[in-house]
Design an enzyme around this catalytic site. Structure first.
Site, PDB file in Angstrom:
ATOM      1  N   ASP A 163     -15.829 -32.650  45.464  1.00 44.80           N
ATOM      2  CA  ASP A 163     -16.901 -32.571  44.491  1.00 44.80           C
ATOM      3  C   ASP A 163     -16.268 -32.775  43.116  1.00 44.80           C
ATOM      4  O   ASP A 163     -15.061 -32.581  42.942  1.00 44.80           O
ATOM      5  CB  ASP A 163     -17.573 -31.197  44.578  1.00 44.80           C
ATOM      6  CG  ASP A 163     -18.559 -30.963  43.461  1.00 44.80           C
ATOM      7  OD1 ASP A 163     -19.492 -31.778  43.315  1.00 44.80           O
ATOM      8  OD2 ASP A 163     -18.388 -29.987  42.716  1.00 44.80           O
ATOM      9  N   ASP A 209     -18.067 -32.201  39.410  1.00 38.40           N
ATOM     10  CA  ASP A 209     -18.421 -31.272  38.333  1.00 38.40           C
ATOM     11  C   ASP A 209     -18.144 -29.827  38.733  1.00 38.40           C
ATOM     12  O   ASP A 209     -18.701 -29.331  39.710  1.00 38.40           O
ATOM     13  CB  ASP A 209     -19.893 -31.433  37.964  1.00 38.40           C
ATOM     14  CG  ASP A 209     -20.186 -32.786  37.352  1.00 38.40           C
ATOM     15  OD1 ASP A 209     -19.635 -33.079  36.273  1.00 38.40           O
ATOM     16  OD2 ASP A 209     -20.949 -33.561  37.960  1.00 38.40           O
ATOM     17  N   THR A 250     -20.247 -36.852  44.664  1.00 38.22           N
ATOM     18  CA  THR A 250     -20.886 -36.094  43.599  1.00 38.22           C
ATOM     19  C   THR A 250     -22.365 -36.413  43.481  1.00 38.22           C
ATOM     20  O   THR A 250     -22.808 -37.499  43.880  1.00 38.22           O
ATOM     21  CB  THR A 250     -20.185 -36.394  42.252  1.00 38.22           C
ATOM     22  OG1 THR A 250     -20.835 -35.668  41.205  1.00 38.22           O
ATOM     23  CG2 THR A 250     -20.217 -37.876  41.916  1.00 38.22           C
ATOM     24  N   LYS A 309     -26.718 -34.140  47.851  1.00 38.84           N
ATOM     25  CA  LYS A 309     -26.485 -32.780  48.325  1.00 38.84           C
ATOM     26  C   LYS A 309     -27.741 -31.938  48.097  1.00 38.84           C
ATOM     27  O   LYS A 309     -28.422 -32.113  47.093  1.00 38.84           O
ATOM     28  CB  LYS A 309     -25.305 -32.158  47.565  1.00 38.84           C
ATOM     29  CG  LYS A 309     -24.009 -32.947  47.706  1.00 38.84           C
ATOM     30  CD  LYS A 309     -22.930 -32.386  46.780  1.00 38.84           C
ATOM     31  CE  LYS A 309     -21.701 -33.272  46.785  1.00 38.84           C
ATOM     32  NZ  LYS A 309     -20.643 -32.792  45.871  1.00 38.84           N
ATOM     33  N   ASP A 320     -17.821 -26.249  44.677  1.00 40.53           N
ATOM     34  CA  ASP A 320     -17.970 -25.061  43.832  1.00 40.53           C
ATOM     35  C   ASP A 320     -19.412 -24.590  43.732  1.00 40.53           C
ATOM     36  O   ASP A 320     -19.700 -23.697  42.929  1.00 40.53           O
ATOM     37  CB  ASP A 320     -17.447 -25.343  42.422  1.00 40.53           C
ATOM     38  CG  ASP A 320     -18.431 -26.157  41.587  1.00 40.53           C
ATOM     39  OD1 ASP A 320     -18.662 -25.789  40.421  1.00 40.53           O
ATOM     40  OD2 ASP A 320     -18.986 -27.144  42.109  1.00 40.53           O
TER      41      ASP A 320
END
Length: 218
Positions: free
Chosen positions: A13, A15, A112, A144, A169
């Protein structure tokens, strides 16, 4: 014990995981709200960590911003990209792990919900040759928490997803990674994560090694 030979790739991922960009996103959400008649809070920004840009646009519009969704998304992304052109704020340990993986011939991808352009910028700022595949929001039909971004990244790398580690995260990202079949690693940052699930948690990437990543496949 697993060895690094069993680790086919690491899928990242972006960000909040590879780069500490969430504060930049939230700052730009505040700026857009201020400029276009809305009100915003840090809590609202944190609630969007891991969300796709469509959901972000809806939330900012609901806060009173009078912009069409496409223009709103473009405005936010351009501001964040401009910031990243000035400096890429890597998360602790991320560059070191990318370098170690590159030295051992283990490929990496970014998967992402941000744009391909933004992810390509970050990939270009990574250690030379470390990130060879980028999957952005427009590269998949479902972002996602669908597993499609991670499955697409593994496909483009030519590796089996079950031989990959995915690093995340956010709750949406963890759901995506776990559903894909990758060994899933959570590295908490700003988002609230589930208390339990089919994932491993490291509080930081700092000090971690390729062997540590490979061991997650076990």
């Amino acid at each position: 014990m697993p060895t690094t030979a069993t680790l086919a790739a690491v899928l990242w991922d972006m960000d909040g995981t590879l780069i500490d960009s969430e504060p930049i996103w939230i700052a730009q959400q505040f700026a857009v709200a201020e400029q276009h008649g809305g009100t915003w809070s840090t809590e609202q920004g944190l609630a969007l960590v891991g969300a796709d840009m469509h959901d972000t646009a809806l939330a900012v519009q609901a806060a009173g911003v009078d912009l069409e969704a496409a223009e709103l998304v473009a405005t936010l992304e351009r501001a964040v990209i401009d910031s990243l052109h000035e400096t890429v704020p890597w998360r602790p340990g991320a560059r070191e792990l990318l370098t170690a993986l590159q030295q051992q011939g283990i490929p990496c991808a970014i998967a992402t919900t941000s744009s391909h352009e933004m992810a390509a910028l970050v990939a270009g700022a990574a250690p030379d040759g470390a990130i060879s595949v980028v999957v952005g929001a427009e590269d998949v039909t479902r972002t996602k928490p669908s597993p499609e971004p991670y499955l697409r990244a593994a496909e483009l790398l030519g590796v089996r997803i079950e031989h990959c580690v995915a690093v995340e995260d956010s709750s949406n990202g963890l759901a995506s990674a776990m559903a894909s079949g990758a060994a899933t690693l959570a590295v908490p940052n700003d988002a609230v994560l589930p208390d339990a699930g089919d994932f491993t948690t490291w509080q930081t990437l700092a000090g971690r090694t390729v062997s540590d990543l490979a061991a997650l496949l076990g």
